[in-house]
Motif scaffolding. Structure first.
Motif, mmCIF file in Angstrom:
data_model
loop_
_atom_site.group_PDB
_atom_site.id
_atom_site.type_symbol
_atom_site.label_atom_id
_atom_site.label_comp_id
_atom_site.label_asym_id
_atom_site.label_seq_id
_atom_site.Cartn_x
_atom_site.Cartn_y
_atom_site.Cartn_z
ATOM 1 N N LEU A 1 0.824 -1.207 0.000
ATOM 2 C CA LEU A 1 0.000 0.000 0.000
ATOM 3 C C LEU A 1 0.857 1.256 0.000
ATOM 4 O O LEU A 1 0.579 2.217 -0.729
ATOM 5 N N LEU A 2 1.931 1.244 0.784
ATOM 6 C CA LEU A 2 2.722 2.451 0.983
ATOM 7 C C LEU A 2 3.835 2.619 -0.038
ATOM 8 O O LEU A 2 4.116 3.733 -0.471
ATOM 9 N N ALA A 3 4.484 1.524 -0.410
ATOM 10 C CA ALA A 3 5.653 1.648 -1.276
ATOM 11 C C ALA A 3 5.286 1.921 -2.728
ATOM 12 O O ALA A 3 6.062 2.528 -3.460
ATOM 13 N N ALA A 4 4.097 1.453 -3.156
ATOM 14 C CA ALA A 4 3.623 1.693 -4.522
ATOM 15 C C ALA A 4 4.653 1.267 -5.565
ATOM 16 O O ALA A 4 4.718 1.829 -6.654
ATOM 17 N N ASN A 5 5.497 0.278 -5.211
ATOM 18 C CA ASN A 5 6.521 -0.254 -6.118
ATOM 19 C C ASN A 5 7.485 0.818 -6.619
ATOM 20 O O ASN A 5 8.043 0.711 -7.708
ATOM 21 N N GLU A 6 7.690 1.881 -5.833
ATOM 22 C CA GLU A 6 8.646 2.920 -6.182
ATOM 23 C C GLU A 6 9.885 2.751 -5.309
ATOM 24 O O GLU A 6 9.780 2.722 -4.076
#
Length: 409
Positions: free
Chosen positions: A284-289
């Motif tokens: 949810l938080l990292a957003a794959n970035e």
């Protein structure tokens, strides 16, 4: 030297792992730092061999290198004494990068460095040392660490690259400094730039996915002590994108199973509530970035430490402590005032008081963790600091396990 004979500042050492990134901001290595007193930016070590022994004991033998850093490289400051007798503390050649001691090299040290080089160890050294007493040892060095705060930092890049050296830009605190180092041709990057809201916004891939308020509510409910599996399942299935990511990660980690996981309840049963919570929060938080993953990793470490400390206190809920640790860095990640985020999440008043005023038992826990991170523990006993070191390293191992589940294959 016995541990009891160590000066008080030396006895109260704090261990930390600082991320090192590549040009795409992927987390590719960590430096194991040893800070001996409050506010120390680097080690202040009375006995270097004991410092190396402590760091190795904690990182390699108690927790395990794979649990701490996975497949990433680990940069380790070693002493001349270790270089003279490396068999006393064997380090894995394939994964450890030796950071050379910044001393005036004598004949014995040069011989020992050459021997370590022949064994296959990769070596790193600072540009300042290589331009001074270590100038004659440049041929042995694979990685040159450059302090980008220095005026001529970018000017040294062409000659060092021509010499075949990997260049690490150190002390990067701002997004602008990171971009300048990337443009100059540095290969690796180290500093606290990833923890700054403006850096996250400028280095991210685009606008935040989804509704922030809804995500904050989901995070709050994830770590509600009263939540049950069915309630958690209902929350997760309301976000199709999150469900897609969750199944992708769970099934990619279970390729050897006869049957793929096809429901959230199956995933919860298989992995357990704790892992599902952390996996969901990370996705949810990292957003794959990459830049967000760096900060989420630190958030999970802090949250895990908070939970561990709470488990020793009567009447303090460990899940609420975890939530407190997680939300304590949310403002940096989201670039939104913490008061706003807490209001959106309808957070428990105890957590709000802890985060905004450091009040209550949760607030005390958060203060202890922040003091540990700053190596500001002069008022703590040696035993207390040693306990915090172990809880920190076990939290790093737990966060590493959680983050590994969300990595792209």
């Amino acid at each position: 030297m016995s541990q009891s004979a160590l000066p008080s500042d030396e006895a109260r050492y704090c261990i930390a792992l600082q991320p090192i990134c590549d040009a795409q901001l992927h987390h590719v290595a960590d430096e194991l730092l040893y800070r001996a007193h409050g506010g120390a930016l680097q080690a202040d070590i009375t006995d270097p061999l004991i410092a190396t022994a402590r760091a190795c004991s904690a990182a390699f033998y108690e927790i395990g290198l794979d649990a701490l850093v996975g497949s990433r490289q680990l940069y380790l400051n070693v002493s001349p004494d270790w270089l003279a007798r490396p068999e006393l503390l064997p380090l894995p050649v394939e994964q450890v990068v030796i950071e050379l001691p910044e001393v005036v090299p004598d004949f014995d040290l040069v011989c020992n460095l050459r021997a370590a080089h022949q064994q296959g160890y990769r070596m790193a050294a600072t540009l300042g040392w290589l331009q001074g007493p270590g100038q004659s040892l440049l041929e042995l060095v694979d990685i040159v660490k450059v302090d980008v705060r220095q005026p001529q930092a970018m000017a040294v890049v062409p000659s060092l690259k021509a010499a075949g050296k990997t260049l690490l830009a150190a002390f990067i605190e701002q997004a602008e400094a990171l971009q300048a180092a990337r443009d100059a041709g540095f290969d690796l990057f180290q500093g606290y730039f990833y923890a700054l809201p403006q850096a996250i916004q400028s280095l991210g891939s685009g606008p935040r996915r989804g509704n922030r308020a809804a995500d904050m509510k989901l995070l709050r409910t994830l770590y509600d002590p009263e939540v049950d599996i069915r309630q958690l399942e209902r929350l997760i299935v309301q976000d199709p994108h999150l469900c897609h990511l969750l199944f992708k990660r769970v099934n990619s980690a279970s390729e050897r199973r006869l049957h793929q996981i096809s429901s959230v309840s199956q995933a919860i049963t298989l992995l357990g509530l704790d892992k599902i919570r952390a996996l969901t929060a990370t996705l949810l938080l990292a957003a794959n970035e990459p830049v967000k993953r760096l900060l989420v990793f630190q958030m999970l470490v802090r949250a895990s430490m908070a939970r561990q400390l709470a488990s020793h206190l009567e009447g303090v809920d460990a899940d609420m402590a975890f939530t407190t640790g997680l939300f304590s860095m949310m403002e940096q990640l989201e670039g939104v005032a913490l008061e706003v985020l807490l209001k959106e999440a309808f957070m428990d008043p105890q957590v709000v008081a802890a985060l905004l005023q450091h009040q209550g038992e949760l607030g005390k826990i958060l203060q202890v963790i922040e003091s540990f991170e700053q190596a500001s523990l002069e008022k703590r006993s040696q035993k207390q600091v040693e306990i915090l070191n172990r809880k920190y390293l076990s939290s790093v191992a737990w966060a590493q396990d959680m983050m590994a589940m969300t990595e792209e294959n």
